[in-house]
Design an enzyme around this catalytic site. Structure first.
Site, PDB file in Angstrom:
ATOM      1  CG  HIS A   1      -2.203   1.098   0.954  1.00  0.00           C
ATOM      2  ND1 HIS A   1      -3.181   0.915   0.299  1.00  0.00           N
ATOM      3  CD2 HIS A   1      -2.137   2.025   1.396  1.00  0.00           C
ATOM      4  CE1 HIS A   1      -4.106   2.048   0.583  1.00  0.00           C
ATOM      5  NE2 HIS A   1      -3.491   2.269   1.090  1.00  0.00           N
TER       6      HIS A   1
ATOM      7  CG  ASP B   1     -10.825   4.080   5.444  1.00  0.00           C
ATOM      8  OD1 ASP B   1     -10.328   5.252   6.217  1.00  0.00           O
ATOM      9  OD2 ASP B   1     -10.953   4.009   4.448  1.00  0.00           O
TER      10      ASP B   1
ATOM     11  NE  ARG C   1      -8.796  10.797   7.483  1.00  0.00           N
ATOM     12  CZ  ARG C   1      -8.050  10.754   6.806  1.00  0.00           C
ATOM     13  NH1 ARG C   1      -8.470   9.512   5.911  1.00  0.00           N
ATOM     14  NH2 ARG C   1      -6.396  10.637   6.670  1.00  0.00           N
TER      15      ARG C   1
ATOM     16  CB  SER D   1      -7.248   5.377   7.116  1.00  0.00           C
ATOM     17  OG  SER D   1      -7.644   5.323   5.751  1.00  0.00           O
TER      18      SER D   1
ATOM     19  CE  LYS E   1      -8.436   2.306   3.286  1.00  0.00           C
ATOM     20  NZ  LYS E   1      -8.787   3.400   2.424  1.00  0.00           N
TER      21      LYS E   1
HETATM   22  N1  URA Z   1      -4.807   6.409   1.351  1.00  0.00           N
HETATM   23  C1  URA Z   1      -5.874   5.808   2.570  1.00  0.00           C
HETATM   24  O1  URA Z   1      -6.080   5.184   1.934  1.00  0.00           O
HETATM   25  N2  URA Z   1      -6.054   7.011   3.551  1.00  0.00           N
HETATM   26  C2  URA Z   1      -5.731   8.318   3.539  1.00  0.00           C
HETATM   27  O2  URA Z   1      -5.885   8.956   5.086  1.00  0.00           O
HETATM   28  C3  URA Z   1      -4.731   8.425   3.514  1.00  0.00           C
HETATM   29  C4  URA Z   1      -4.221   7.831   1.728  1.00  0.00           C
END
Ligand code: URA
Length: 430
Positions: free
Chosen positions: A87, A166, A173, A188, A192
């Site tokens: 990620h 999220d 956000r 966040s 996930k």
């Molecule tokens: N990527 C995400 O999944 N969440 C964030 O808060 C910032 C980047």
């Protein structure tokens, strides 16, 4: 629980209890804590921060807001398939996932990559892949398992049941100036990734003007926070800190980036994109216990390209279809009297300009334009002739070109003369 009391305690700098955090996330997901209240709590968290315990509690409350994926027992030819994901915290021109997922699959691991859409000035992997005619982001869990066993890689949207907290908080956000916060970004991303259930995870934490956290100390703290959250959940997690001062490669924008990723899969592509792709592949393979395999070989022997074609086709896409192109192209050139070397190309400005041209969203729910974006003709360290081409702006909305040029004012540094070095000055041509 008193919603206003929870918000006020964080506003006043107190440490929230696990019960308060669990309640706020649960009530928000159930619609019993209003958007305005969650926005106020998020802003209090941005300003006051969170302790490590609060961040861990926020991550697990978010993960518990939905179900988790079951990727246990994946097999191919009778053998267990190790699963590993990567990620990125978000960048400009960051098309790494597109080539990386099929590359790691070609090396023998299974890559379940739940990806997102553009956020702020940064691009989104799903928006990029949707530039391919026919490609679908939604893959139900049984089909995801089948695709992982057959092809080895899936890049798709998180299903509605995975971390719904999220999805709602991320959208809030994006429109309330509450993205840039270490505990919020860490919770966040990790909620996930941990809900997805891979055996191992490699994080690409961006640092520089095009990252959400521009300074190295904050990026390191974010990386350490996420690695701890992963380890606490029993997932092997490592992180690389990588530069995001200039965009990655020469393409920014959905279809433009897909084309560049295909070049990488064909054994070519810009050196910085190839280098980061292979570095992350090595980390992922080591985490999956497959470190005898050299990913660089799979980029040139055609096997990564073969996985890419199968991965795209499995999700309805036509890997041979021409990619969409924008209707208008406007070229930004160096000043006629200034030949020299490009000393800098501000990633944030390029990301903002690409978003204005239609590669990202200016308002929630906007459609993106597949062909929109920016082609980079001269990267930092490369020479540019007097009046030579610096950038091409691609868009379907020519009325946005002036605003994109404005966003790019001062973004390109050119040092007059023949060689790169210190002391560059900002110069944007016409
Ligand atoms: N990527 C995400 O999944 N969440 C964030 O808060 C910032 C980047």
């Amino acid at each position: 629980m008193d919603p206003v009391g929870v918000i006020a305690r964080k506003r006043d700098g107190h440490e929230l209890t696990d019960a308060e955090i669990r309640w706020a996330v649960g009530a928000y997901t159930a619609g019993a804590f209003a958007d305005v209240q969650m926005a106020a709590l998020l802003m209090a968290i941005v300003l006051r921060g969170m302790t490590a315990r609060e961040t861990a509690s926020l991550e697990s409350a978010m993960r518990a807001s939905g179900s988790t994926a079951d990727l246990t027992g994946l097999r191919r030819a009778g053998a267990r398939l190790p699963t590993v994901d990567k990620h990125s915290t978000g960048g400009v021109g960051d098309k790494i996932t597109l080539a990386l997922a099929p590359l790691v699959a070609a090396c023998g691991a299974a890559v379940p990559q739940l990806s997102g859409r553009a956020l702020g000035h940064t691009g989104g992997t799903l928006d990029k892949l949707e530039a391919i005619p026919g490609w679908r982001a939604e893959v139900p869990m049984p089909a995801m398992r089948r695709q992982l066993e057959d092809v080895g890689a899936v890049v798709c949207a998180a299903g509605g049941e995975l971390v719904p907290a999220d999805r709602a908080m991320y959208a809030l956000r994006d429109i309330t100036g509450t993205v840039e916060s270490i505990p919020l970004i860490a919770a966040s991303i990790m909620s996930k990734k941990l809900a997805e259930g891979a055996d191992a995870l490699v994080l690409d934490v961006k640092v520089g003007s095009g990252a959400f956290l521009a300074d190295a100390a904050s990026a390191r703290e974010l990386a350490e926070t996420m690695v701890h959250l992963g380890a606490d959940a029993g997932v092997r997690t490592t992180a690389l800190l990588t530069a995001m001062d200039a965009p990655l490669g020469r393409a920014v924008g959905n279809a433009l980036e897909v084309a560049e990723a295909v070049e990488v899969l064909a054994g070519g592509g810009p050196p910085d994109v190839v280098e980061l792709t292979t570095a992350l592949a090595r980390e992922m393979l080591a985490a999956a216990g497959l470190d005898a395999v050299d990913p660089a070989v799979r980029l040139v022997d055609g096997s990564a390209m073969d996985r890419w074609r199968r991965m795209i086709a499995a999700q309805g896409g036509d890997p041979d279809a021409p990619l969409p192109v924008a209707r208008h192209v406007d070229t930004v050139c160096a000043e006629p009297g200034v030949a020299g070397v490009v000393t800098g190309l501000d990633a944030r400005a390029v990301g903002d300009a690409a978003r204005i041209l239609g590669a990202g969203r200016l308002a929630p729910g906007d459609a993106v334009t597949a062909g929109a974006g920016i082609e980079i003709h001269a990267r930092p360290g490369e020479p540019v002739a007097a009046g030579g081409r610096l950038l091409s702006l691609h868009t379907d909305a020519p009325e946005r070109i002036a605003a994109a040029r404005e966003a790019l004012a001062g973004a390109v540094g050119i040092r007059p003369g023949a060689s790169a070095g210190a002391g560059g000055r900002d110069e944007l041509g016409s």
